[in-house]
Design an enzyme around this catalytic site. Sequence first.
Site, PDB file in Angstrom:
ATOM      1  N   GLY A  98     -22.329 -30.508 -45.990  1.00  0.00           N
ATOM      2  CA  GLY A  98     -23.256 -30.508 -47.094  1.00  0.00           C
ATOM      3  C   GLY A  98     -22.467 -30.445 -48.423  1.00  0.00           C
ATOM      4  O   GLY A  98     -23.147 -30.831 -49.412  1.00  0.00           O
ATOM      5  N   GLU A 105     -12.200 -31.201 -43.734  1.00  0.00           N
ATOM      6  CA  GLU A 105     -12.512 -30.097 -42.998  1.00  0.00           C
ATOM      7  C   GLU A 105     -12.139 -30.355 -41.451  1.00  0.00           C
ATOM      8  O   GLU A 105     -11.528 -29.603 -40.549  1.00  0.00           O
ATOM      9  CB  GLU A 105     -13.862 -29.791 -43.164  1.00  0.00           C
ATOM     10  CG  GLU A 105     -14.212 -29.127 -44.660  1.00  0.00           C
ATOM     11  CD  GLU A 105     -15.697 -28.988 -44.668  1.00  0.00           C
ATOM     12  OE1 GLU A 105     -16.537 -29.717 -44.303  1.00  0.00           O
ATOM     13  OE2 GLU A 105     -15.950 -27.960 -45.470  1.00  0.00           O
ATOM     14  N   LYS A 123     -28.244 -20.506 -41.004  1.00  0.00           N
ATOM     15  CA  LYS A 123     -27.595 -21.728 -40.507  1.00  0.00           C
ATOM     16  C   LYS A 123     -27.692 -21.821 -38.762  1.00  0.00           C
ATOM     17  O   LYS A 123     -27.426 -22.876 -38.295  1.00  0.00           O
ATOM     18  CB  LYS A 123     -26.295 -21.532 -40.632  1.00  0.00           C
ATOM     19  CG  LYS A 123     -25.645 -21.462 -42.284  1.00  0.00           C
ATOM     20  CD  LYS A 123     -26.444 -22.573 -43.236  1.00  0.00           C
ATOM     21  CE  LYS A 123     -26.093 -22.507 -44.702  1.00  0.00           C
ATOM     22  NZ  LYS A 123     -24.703 -22.450 -44.861  1.00  0.00           N
TER      23      LYS A 123
HETATM   24  O1  DER Z   1     -19.566 -28.858 -46.583  1.00  0.00           O
HETATM   25  C1  DER Z   1     -19.593 -27.951 -45.745  1.00  0.00           C
HETATM   26  O2  DER Z   1     -19.234 -28.470 -44.608  1.00  0.00           O
HETATM   27  C2  DER Z   1     -19.619 -26.545 -46.008  1.00  0.00           C
HETATM   28  O3  DER Z   1     -18.726 -25.929 -45.233  1.00  0.00           O
HETATM   29  C3  DER Z   1     -21.133 -26.361 -45.595  1.00  0.00           C
HETATM   30  O4  DER Z   1     -21.290 -26.874 -44.197  1.00  0.00           O
HETATM   31  C4  DER Z   1     -21.223 -24.727 -45.682  1.00  0.00           C
HETATM   32  O5  DER Z   1     -21.655 -24.740 -46.914  1.00  0.00           O
HETATM   33  P1  DER Z   1     -22.120 -23.489 -47.416  1.00  0.00           P
HETATM   34  O6  DER Z   1     -21.286 -22.097 -46.882  1.00  0.00           O
HETATM   35  O7  DER Z   1     -22.054 -23.222 -48.947  1.00  0.00           O
HETATM   36  O8  DER Z   1     -23.631 -23.199 -46.864  1.00  0.00           O
END
Ligand code: DER
Length: 231
Positions: A98, A105, A123
């Site tokens: 996102g 990652e 989530k």
């Molecule tokens: O972009 C990514 O993979 C982030 O880790 C996302 O998955 C989670 O972002 P957030 O902690 O701001 O919700």
Amino acid sequence: TNADELKRAAAAKALGEVRSGMRLGLGTGSTAWHFVDLLGEKVRNGFDVLCVPTSEVTAEQARSNGIPLSDLDTLDRLDLTVDGADEIDPALNLIKGGGGALLREKIVAAASAEMIVIADASKVVPALGRFPLPVEVNRFGLGATRRAVRRVLDRHGAQGELRLRGEETGQAFVTDGGHLILDAFFGRISQPEALSKDLLDIPGVVQHGLFLGMCSKAYIATPNGVERLLK
Ligand code: DER
């Protein structure tokens, strides 16, 4: 407790798993931001860690917190990566990306002995796919790649559209790796492993946001405290 306090509470639990001398992968996003912030406090109090960031944004935050950085040319294995997620299913399979950092990652998580996810309860989902699946693609031949991804989506029953991230603003989003991101609106992903393989078979697809079998533990913050989920 507001969402930010929940994220910080989950981050604090993950920090409890960090030992001095560890080599860590540092995630990206608003939840991982708290982990890096809290880790900085421990480093300033003499904690000895060596870290690999998953984005330029996280690298900058780590540097400003005095956290020693390295890379995966120097280190070939990390002890632990702590990162956020957009969706977490009961098997701890994830949708990530996102924030647009999914390639680094996944590279960093794959180089780690363990991956711990930190998130607020919003989530956690019964099945992946309500959140659009990010697919990182090479700029070259974008039209052909986009059509190939669309065919895979249709074969896998995707309910929705395939959007080039940033298109609506007139300026396509470009990742740290110089690639573009297509967001695939599924609704529900019934066969994540098969979908992962079919997407990665497309030459112009660099990577996607399905993290399957990579996460073994998650700290989920709820208003009643932080829950630990194990695979
Ligand atoms: O972009 C990514 O993979 C982030 O880790 C996302 O998955 C989670 O972002 P957030 O902690 O701001 O919700």
